[in-house]
Write a protein that holds these residues in place. Structure first.
Motif, mmCIF file in Angstrom:
data_model
loop_
_atom_site.group_PDB
_atom_site.id
_atom_site.type_symbol
_atom_site.label_atom_id
_atom_site.label_comp_id
_atom_site.label_asym_id
_atom_site.label_seq_id
_atom_site.Cartn_x
_atom_site.Cartn_y
_atom_site.Cartn_z
ATOM 1 N N ARG A 81 1.188 11.603 1.780
ATOM 2 C CA ARG A 81 0.561 12.543 2.720
ATOM 3 C C ARG A 81 1.007 13.977 2.417
ATOM 4 N NH1 ARG A 81 -1.165 9.356 7.183
ATOM 5 N NH2 ARG A 81 -0.126 7.329 7.156
ATOM 6 N N PHE A 115 -3.659 9.832 0.903
ATOM 7 C CA PHE A 115 -4.363 8.786 0.153
ATOM 8 C C PHE A 115 -3.481 7.561 0.009
ATOM 9 C CE2 PHE A 115 -2.052 9.510 -3.825
ATOM 10 C CZ PHE A 115 -1.670 10.841 -3.714
ATOM 11 N N LYS A 116 -4.138 6.455 -0.336
ATOM 12 C CA LYS A 116 -3.459 5.176 -0.525
ATOM 13 C C LYS A 116 -3.596 4.743 -1.979
ATOM 14 C CE LYS A 116 -5.548 1.469 -0.229
ATOM 15 N NZ LYS A 116 -6.116 0.460 -1.148
ATOM 16 N N ASP A 132 -1.140 -5.390 7.856
ATOM 17 C CA ASP A 132 -0.544 -4.412 6.922
ATOM 18 C C ASP A 132 0.548 -3.553 7.581
ATOM 19 O OD1 ASP A 132 -2.405 -5.366 5.106
ATOM 20 O OD2 ASP A 132 -3.732 -3.635 5.263
ATOM 21 N N SER A 158 -2.904 7.593 11.065
ATOM 22 C CA SER A 158 -1.835 6.812 11.706
ATOM 23 C C SER A 158 -0.532 7.611 11.810
ATOM 24 C CB SER A 158 -1.605 5.499 10.961
ATOM 25 O OG SER A 158 -1.005 5.729 9.721
ATOM 26 N N PHE A 159 -0.333 8.585 10.917
ATOM 27 C CA PHE A 159 0.884 9.420 11.002
ATOM 28 C C PHE A 159 0.863 10.232 12.299
ATOM 29 C CE2 PHE A 159 3.285 13.288 10.478
ATOM 30 C CZ PHE A 159 4.419 12.927 9.762
ATOM 31 N N GLU A 179 0.881 -1.161 0.000
ATOM 32 C CA GLU A 179 0.000 0.000 0.000
ATOM 33 C C GLU A 179 0.917 1.209 0.000
ATOM 34 O OE1 GLU A 179 -2.852 -0.300 3.194
ATOM 35 O OE2 GLU A 179 -3.987 -1.757 2.013
HETATM 36 N N1 UDP Z 1 -5.839 3.914 3.641
HETATM 37 C C1 UDP Z 1 -6.544 3.004 2.858
HETATM 38 N N2 UDP Z 1 -6.510 1.679 3.187
HETATM 39 C C2 UDP Z 1 -5.821 1.203 4.262
HETATM 40 C C3 UDP Z 1 -5.103 2.130 5.049
HETATM 41 C C4 UDP Z 1 -5.136 3.474 4.714
HETATM 42 O O1 UDP Z 1 -7.164 3.385 1.876
HETATM 43 O O2 UDP Z 1 -5.826 -0.015 4.498
HETATM 44 C C5 UDP Z 1 -5.861 5.346 3.296
HETATM 45 C C6 UDP Z 1 -6.669 6.164 4.281
HETATM 46 O O3 UDP Z 1 -8.000 6.326 3.841
HETATM 47 C C7 UDP Z 1 -5.945 7.483 4.291
HETATM 48 C C8 UDP Z 1 -4.494 7.125 3.956
HETATM 49 O O4 UDP Z 1 -4.540 5.834 3.363
HETATM 50 O O5 UDP Z 1 -6.441 8.327 3.276
HETATM 51 C C9 UDP Z 1 -3.584 7.113 5.159
HETATM 52 O O6 UDP Z 1 -4.126 6.287 6.152
HETATM 53 P P1 UDP Z 1 -3.418 6.125 7.564
HETATM 54 O O7 UDP Z 1 -2.101 5.466 7.368
HETATM 55 O O8 UDP Z 1 -3.425 7.440 8.264
HETATM 56 O O9 UDP Z 1 -4.263 5.030 8.315
HETATM 57 P P2 UDP Z 1 -5.655 5.097 9.068
HETATM 58 O O10 UDP Z 1 -5.611 6.278 9.993
HETATM 59 O O11 UDP Z 1 -6.672 5.204 7.982
HETATM 60 O O12 UDP Z 1 -5.684 3.772 9.782
#
Ligand code: UDP
Length: 236
Positions: A94, A176-177, A129, A100-101, A90
């Motif tokens: 950002r 975004f991912k 993941d 998660s950040f 993935e």
């Molecule tokens: N995201 C996703 N699928 C995942 C994890 C994250 O589409 O399995 C996207 C999520 O919607 C956000 C971005 O990746 O836009 C960053 O996500 P983050 O790492 O902050 O994780 P989260 O807080 O969503 O667990």
């Protein structure tokens, strides 16, 4: 193109074979999950919105020179895509701290970065993941060094195009991912989806969240947020 047997059913999509072995049919569902499947629900109309929004973005990106798996939209929920083997990473870009950040580094959400960041997670549900660096991804043979470089360049290009597009409709693209795949000849293309499920969208003026965080965090008005994003995107 004929819809044949179900090959795979994931959390948000079903994938069917077609009579062309190089083409698959994706069918988007209203089902929503979060926290590695622990939270489950449905978001009425999500399948249609994510299908149409993804295809809109894929077409825009193709126009800007990014190769994607997109072939043709068949209906409100169904799209033909090129068959790829998914690189099990993935790829997260950002522009603003969130999710998660913010949690990992103990910062508030909403810090605007001078430069976008990139990170990878190893796509493996059993392991949840986990975050992975490029050296480890290469060591585990998830991708070659060349593929990682290509993926990085493509992901930043996607960010440039999307940031500008969303700014034009009053949206801050927070993060975004992305997922990438290999065509049969090995070429790397953008795959999967780009939607309010996979991006964080904040209204530029009010900072209202218009994405899946409304579902993850039980903020209410989930359907309204998805509809608002669709309305703004298709007003362009
Ligand atoms: N995201 C996703 N699928 C995942 C994890 C994250 O589409 O399995 C996207 C999520 O919607 C956000 C971005 O990746 O836009 C960053 O996500 P983050 O790492 O902050 O994780 P989260 O807080 O969503 O667990």
């Amino acid at each position: 193109m004929e819809k044949r047997e179900l090959l795979y059913e994931g959390k948000a999509k079903k994938v069917f074979a077609t009579d062309d072995e190089n083409v698959l049919l994706v069918d988007y569902k209203d089902d929503a999950t979060a926290f590695n499947g622990l939270k489950k629900g449905t978001i009425a109309g999500k399948g249609e919105i994510n299908n149409r929004v993804t295809n809109f973005m894929m077409k825009l990106l193709e126009k800007e020179g990014v190769k994607t798996h997109y072939v043709e939209e068949l209906s409100n929920r169904e799209t033909l895509v090129k068959r790829v083997s998914i690189v099990p990473l993935e790829v997260i870009i950002r522009n603003i701290s969130a999710g998660s950040f913010a949690k990992r580094y103990g910062t508030e959400e909403g810090i605007v970065f001078d430069e976008p960041t990139i990170e990878f997670s190893y796509k493996n549900d059993d392991l949840g993941d986990p975050l992975i660096n490029a050296y480890h991804a290469i060591a585990l043979k998830l991708a070659t060094k060349e593929e990682i470089e290509k993926i990085k360049a493509m992901a930043f290009k996607v960010n440039d195009v999307m940031k500008e597009f969303f700014a034009g409709i009053g949206i801050d693209l927070v993060d975004f991912k992305l997922e990438f795949g290999r065509l049969s000849d090995g070429e790397i293309v953008l795959a999967d989806e780009i939607s309010p499920d996979t991006c964080r969208f904040w209204d530029s003026k009010t900072h209202e969240k218009l994405d899946k965080d409304r579902f993850r965090r039980d903020l209410g008005n989930v359907e309204d947020a998805y509809n608002e994003m669709m309305k703004r995107i298709f007003s362009k």
